[in-house]
Structures are given as C-alpha cells and as structure tokens.
Design a protein around this motif. Structure first.
Motif, PDB file in Angstrom:
ATOM      1  N   GLY A  99      38.340  34.511  36.987  1.00  0.00           N
ATOM      2  CA  GLY A  99      37.808  33.439  37.825  1.00  0.00           C
ATOM      3  C   GLY A  99      36.520  32.875  37.259  1.00  0.00           C
ATOM      4  N   ILE A 100      35.626  32.451  38.133  1.00  0.00           N
ATOM      5  CA  ILE A 100      34.400  31.793  37.674  1.00  0.00           C
ATOM      6  C   ILE A 100      33.446  32.757  36.978  1.00  0.00           C
ATOM      7  N   LEU A 101      33.685  34.064  37.119  1.00  0.00           N
ATOM      8  CA  LEU A 101      32.848  35.032  36.416  1.00  0.00           C
ATOM      9  C   LEU A 101      33.355  35.320  35.009  1.00  0.00           C
ATOM     10  N   SER A 102      34.496  34.727  34.651  1.00  0.00           N
ATOM     11  CA  SER A 102      35.029  34.951  33.307  1.00  0.00           C
ATOM     12  C   SER A 102      34.116  34.340  32.250  1.00  0.00           C
ATOM     13  N   PRO A 103      34.017  34.960  31.100  1.00  0.00           N
ATOM     14  CA  PRO A 103      33.381  34.275  29.971  1.00  0.00           C
ATOM     15  C   PRO A 103      34.272  33.116  29.540  1.00  0.00           C
ATOM     16  N   ALA A 104      33.688  32.084  28.948  1.00  0.00           N
ATOM     17  CA  ALA A 104      34.454  30.918  28.513  1.00  0.00           C
ATOM     18  C   ALA A 104      34.759  31.035  27.019  1.00  0.00           C
ATOM     19  N   PRO A 105      36.001  31.345  26.658  1.00  0.00           N
ATOM     20  CA  PRO A 105      36.333  31.489  25.234  1.00  0.00           C
ATOM     21  C   PRO A 105      36.206  30.162  24.495  1.00  0.00           C
ATOM     22  N   PRO A 106      35.849  30.202  23.226  1.00  0.00           N
ATOM     23  CA  PRO A 106      35.803  28.972  22.431  1.00  0.00           C
ATOM     24  C   PRO A 106      37.188  28.355  22.286  1.00  0.00           C
ATOM     25  N   LEU A 107      37.225  27.062  22.062  1.00  0.00           N
ATOM     26  CA  LEU A 107      38.437  26.269  21.861  1.00  0.00           C
ATOM     27  C   LEU A 107      39.229  26.049  23.145  1.00  0.00           C
ATOM     28  N   LEU A 108      38.695  26.467  24.280  1.00  0.00           N
ATOM     29  CA  LEU A 108      39.396  26.308  25.556  1.00  0.00           C
ATOM     30  C   LEU A 108      38.582  25.473  26.554  1.00  0.00           C
ATOM     31  N   THR A 109      37.801  24.529  26.061  1.00  0.00           N
ATOM     32  CA  THR A 109      36.946  23.749  26.968  1.00  0.00           C
ATOM     33  C   THR A 109      37.755  23.007  28.023  1.00  0.00           C
ATOM     34  N   ALA A 110      38.870  22.386  27.612  1.00  0.00           N
ATOM     35  CA  ALA A 110      39.677  21.614  28.560  1.00  0.00           C
ATOM     36  C   ALA A 110      40.326  22.539  29.591  1.00  0.00           C
ATOM     37  N   TYR A 111      40.942  23.612  29.117  1.00  0.00           N
ATOM     38  CA  TYR A 111      41.650  24.540  30.006  1.00  0.00           C
ATOM     39  C   TYR A 111      40.694  25.206  30.994  1.00  0.00           C
ATOM     40  N   MET A 112      39.584  25.750  30.486  1.00  0.00           N
ATOM     41  CA  MET A 112      38.642  26.445  31.364  1.00  0.00           C
ATOM     42  C   MET A 112      37.992  25.485  32.358  1.00  0.00           C
ATOM     43  N   ALA A 113      37.715  24.255  31.924  1.00  0.00           N
ATOM     44  CA  ALA A 113      37.131  23.272  32.843  1.00  0.00           C
ATOM     45  C   ALA A 113      38.087  22.990  33.998  1.00  0.00           C
ATOM     46  N   SER A 114      39.375  22.880  33.698  1.00  0.00           N
ATOM     47  CA  SER A 114      40.348  22.598  34.757  1.00  0.00           C
ATOM     48  C   SER A 114      40.483  23.775  35.714  1.00  0.00           C
ATOM     49  N   LYS A 115      40.429  24.987  35.184  1.00  0.00           N
ATOM     50  CA  LYS A 115      40.586  26.168  36.037  1.00  0.00           C
ATOM     51  C   LYS A 115      39.345  26.415  36.890  1.00  0.00           C
ATOM     52  N   TRP A 116      38.169  26.193  36.323  1.00  0.00           N
ATOM     53  CA  TRP A 116      36.961  26.363  37.133  1.00  0.00           C
ATOM     54  C   TRP A 116      36.834  25.252  38.160  1.00  0.00           C
ATOM     55  N   ALA A 117      37.373  24.078  37.865  1.00  0.00           N
ATOM     56  CA  ALA A 117      37.359  22.992  38.845  1.00  0.00           C
ATOM     57  C   ALA A 117      38.188  23.363  40.072  1.00  0.00           C
ATOM     58  N   ILE A 118      39.367  23.956  39.854  1.00  0.00           N
ATOM     59  CA  ILE A 118      40.200  24.316  40.999  1.00  0.00           C
ATOM     60  C   ILE A 118      39.602  25.513  41.740  1.00  0.00           C
ATOM     61  N   GLU A 119      38.846  26.359  41.059  1.00  0.00           N
ATOM     62  CA  GLU A 119      38.120  27.438  41.750  1.00  0.00           C
ATOM     63  C   GLU A 119      37.134  26.835  42.750  1.00  0.00           C
ATOM     64  N   ALA A 120      36.394  25.806  42.323  1.00  0.00           N
ATOM     65  CA  ALA A 120      35.425  25.168  43.207  1.00  0.00           C
ATOM     66  C   ALA A 120      36.129  24.507  44.389  1.00  0.00           C
ATOM     67  N   PHE A 121      37.236  23.833  44.113  1.00  0.00           N
ATOM     68  CA  PHE A 121      38.013  23.186  45.173  1.00  0.00           C
ATOM     69  C   PHE A 121      38.485  24.215  46.195  1.00  0.00           C
ATOM     70  N   CYS A 122      39.027  25.328  45.700  1.00  0.00           N
ATOM     71  CA  CYS A 122      39.556  26.373  46.581  1.00  0.00           C
ATOM     72  C   CYS A 122      38.459  26.984  47.444  1.00  0.00           C
ATOM     73  N   ARG A 123      37.342  27.300  46.832  1.00  0.00           N
ATOM     74  CA  ARG A 123      36.249  27.937  47.578  1.00  0.00           C
ATOM     75  C   ARG A 123      35.703  27.009  48.655  1.00  0.00           C
ATOM     76  N   SER A 124      35.541  25.745  48.295  1.00  0.00           N
ATOM     77  CA  SER A 124      35.004  24.791  49.252  1.00  0.00           C
ATOM     78  C   SER A 124      35.990  24.558  50.401  1.00  0.00           C
ATOM     79  N   MET A 125      37.267  24.378  50.066  1.00  0.00           N
ATOM     80  CA  MET A 125      38.268  24.148  51.099  1.00  0.00           C
ATOM     81  C   MET A 125      38.424  25.373  51.998  1.00  0.00           C
ATOM     82  N   ARG A 126      38.291  26.556  51.430  1.00  0.00           N
ATOM     83  CA  ARG A 126      38.391  27.794  52.208  1.00  0.00           C
ATOM     84  C   ARG A 126      37.364  27.807  53.338  1.00  0.00           C
TER      85      ARG A 126
END
Length: 415
Positions: free
Chosen positions: A261-288
């Motif tokens: 989740g948001i506590l994961s380290p962000a691996p190199p070469l995955l900027t697009a993927y990690m940005a999308s996954k952390w975005a949905i984490e924020a959406f989920c937490r806020s909607m919760r």
C-alpha cells in the motif's frame, strides 16, 4: 479486574498451567505473581481487538516491556514468554459484539477485470459461495463462454455468473454495464441487490520517468485509477439501494492496490504504475471516511497483493515495454531512452520473473474474507512480499532505497 470472557479465558489458561502443583502451592504462586498474570492476561485480551499481524507484534512488545516496568510484575523465563507471545499472536479477534460478527454471504457482487488473473479468479471463487449473482465485467466478449466453462470446472454455479461487457476507460461502456446490472437485478429480484463492487481491472507500464510518454501516463491512470472511479460512481446508487433494504447486509467497495500500500517503497521504472495505485489508495481512504460520516453502511477496502502469478501482467508487460521504447524513440528522435535505461528494465523484468509470487486464488480467497467480515480492515496484504513491503517502506529512506537497489538490480549506483 476486567470482567470479560476473553480476559477470563486468558487467566484460566495461565491458571491451568499450575494444575500439576498442589492447590496450596498454586494459590501461593498466584498471590505472589498475580500482577504478572494480570499483565499477561490483559495483553492477550488487548490483542483480540487487532486483526492486523503487525499490531499483534506491537502487543507482544508492549507485553514484554510491561513485565519489566509495571510495579509488582516480574519477568518470566524466555520459554514461557514464547508461549505468551504465541497466544497473543494467535488469539482470535473478538466476536462478542454485533460489530464484529460476520456478514451473511448473500446479495449480488460486481467484479471488474474478469477476463483473466485476479478478476477471473475472484469470479470463479465467488461462484462457489452462496451469493445470488456474480456480475463479471469482461473487456473481451470472447471470454464470456470460456469463463462460464471455468466456473463449471471449479464446481461453481454457471447460472449465477453473468458476464457483462466492460471497458473501464469508456464512460458509455461503464454506464451501459451499470444499466445491464440494474435491469438484471430488477428481473431476478434477489433479496439484497448489489452489495459489493470489486475492482480488479488493471495494467502495468514500466519505463524511465524522464522519458516516459505522457500518453502512457494518461492511459495508466485511466485504467488503474479513473477506471475504478467510473465503476464506483455508476454502481454506487445500486449498492446504496441494496444496503438500505430491511434485513440487508453491509456493502463493500474493494480496490486492488499493490504491495504494502502507501507504505510500500516506490521501485524505479514504475512511476506510472505506482502513481496510479497510490491514487486509488487515497480515493479509497477518503471514500471510506465519507461513508462513515454519512452513516452509510458501505465499507471501502484495499486488497494489496505482492507478486501474483499467473496473470497477464508479465506477458502483456513485455509487449507494453516494446511499445513504450518505440514511443520514446519517436518522441526523442533516437533510441536514447532505451540505450540509457534498457539494461535496468531488463534486470527488473528478470527479477520479476524470478519471484515465486502468490497464486491468484489467494487474492480471490481474500476477497471472500473482505466480503464476509463484519467490519473489514482498511487494507489486506496478500503474499509474504506484500506483508514485508510496509516494513521496508517504513525504514529510513536510505535503508529502504539500499534494499530496493540491491535486491532488484544488485547495484547501488551513486549515493
């Protein structure tokens, strides 16, 4: 003393260890060590409030410190404390209150990304459970019949699996899918209606941040983030209608994240993927929290798997990598991006292929746990690498970066 069944059970367990002693000696021992027994029993009782393994470890640590610092308590032999630690870690969560009781497995569930991987595995698993209907959102219509055949093969009920054409990046497609579900529920008249949305659709782009095409960033966000938002916004009216019915159950909005989740380290070469996954984490937490403040009985949760196999991410990822290099070359007018970062990406792909991964069926089983929980956790980690990721991510940045670089690329670079 806390008058509670869990507390009494813990105390009884400790007292039971003294049955081999005569009664007088046992009572004398208890009188001498009753503070120690109380600390241990209270520690086990407190652990019943936590279902997260990390917090259980914290309870073990606090129990050890309390035995050293609480006046009247005394330390115990390491072997005995190992048994106490095992009890704290393994004691079942509290089930005495209505709040914690399991939800009935009834109503209808909508699953996206059901063509393959985690979405397909979730549909297959839920088809064997008592839910009324499982709507399978599929991108490719050709998978409709094959999905039904797979449901039959696992012993599920094909009649309650309804494939629905779905492109999560297309507003009209999502709207049409919602209309299809609404019409089918009106026709079937199930007891509860649509009680859960499970978002499994996803894709993963790799590539260097400084050259990665904006078009591919947009595509990544459109699938992994905005796609989830579209589905939730279109289907939430049906979920709210279902949970408002007399005798219904609590609803669920479940989102696939990644790693820890948001506590994961962000691996190199995955900027697009990690940005999308952390975005949905924020959406989920806020909607919760929004659901809680509005007193709407719908729980929003993340399911965060580590490396999961088999999925289409690896095979499709290789095709996407080739497309990414091609687009970079077109934008830059040369192969500069691949020349500078190609070896690193190859190393990352090699590392990904070497990981044993967690089978997709484990993700499906976790989905069933989330649906059934009285009050689900905000996040569920699936696989040992997923459970380790937040620990690594919580370390000092230089340490977590060292672990990432050394484990994935076997090099440290400039520091």
């Amino acid at each position: 003393r806390i008058v509670d069944p869990a507390y009494r059970s813990a105390r009884a367990m400790l007292e039971g260890c003294l049955l081999a002693m005569d009664k007088a000696s046992a009572m004398a021992w208890l009188d001498q060590h009753h503070i120690t027994c109380d600390v241990i029993a209270l520690s086990i009782f407190v652990a019943t409030f936590y279902r997260n393994w990390l917090w259980r470890l914290v309870c073990i640590g606090l129990s050890y410190v309390s035995l050293l610092l609480v006046p009247g308590a005394s330390s115990i032999p390491s072997g005995c404390f190992a048994l106490v630690a095992a009890a704290i870690f393994a004691v079942p969560p509290l089930r005495f209150f209505e709040y914690f009781k399991d939800q009935p497995e009834k109503g209808c569930v909508f699953v996206t990304g059901a063509d393959s991987g985690m979405g397909e595995a979730t549909v297959l698993h839920l088809s064997t459970r008592p839910y009324d209907v499982v709507y399978a959102g599929c991108f490719v219509e050709a998978t409709f019949e094959s999905l039904k055949a797979k449901v039959k093969a696992v012993g599920g009920d094909p009649s309650k699996v309804v494939p629905v054409k779905l492109d999560v990046t297309n507003d009209a497609s999502v709207s049409a899918a919602a209309a299809t579900v609404k019409a089918d529920i009106a026709k079937r008249q199930p007891e509860c209606g649509l009680i859960a949305i499970i978002n499994c659709a996803g894709m993963g782009f790799n590539g260097p941040a400084e050259y990665f095409p904006i078009e591919m960033y947009q595509r990544q966000m459109d699938v992994n983030f905005l796609g989830y938002v579209r589905v939730v916004q279109q289907l939430m009216p049906l979920v709210r209608e279902a949970v408002a019915k007399q005798g219904s159950r609590r609803g669920r909005c479940i989102f696939i994240g990644t790693g820890g989740g948001i506590l994961s380290p962000a691996p190199p070469l995955l900027t697009a993927y990690m940005a999308s996954k952390w975005a949905i984490e924020a959406f989920c937490r806020s909607m919760r929290v929004e659901m809680q403040l509005r007193e709407i009985p719908v729980d929003c949760c993340m399911v965060n798997p580590g490396f999961v196999k088999p999925t289409m991410l690896v095979s499709e990822g290789l095709k996407l990598n080739a497309k990414m290099w091609s687009m970079c070359a077109k934008i830059l007018g040369s192969n500069k991006a691949q020349e500078e970062y190609g070896a690193l990406l190859d190393k990352f792909i090699e590392y990904s292929g070497e990981q044993p991964g967690t089978h997709v069926s484990e993700v499906a089983k976790t989905m069933a746990v989330v649906l059934k929980a009285g009050r689900p956790l905000s996040s569920y980690k699936v696989g040992p690498d997923s459970k380790a990721a937040p620990i690594v991510g919580s370390l000092p940045v230089t340490v977590s970066e060292w672990i990432i670089k050394k484990s994935m690329f076997n090099k440290l670079g400039a520091v």
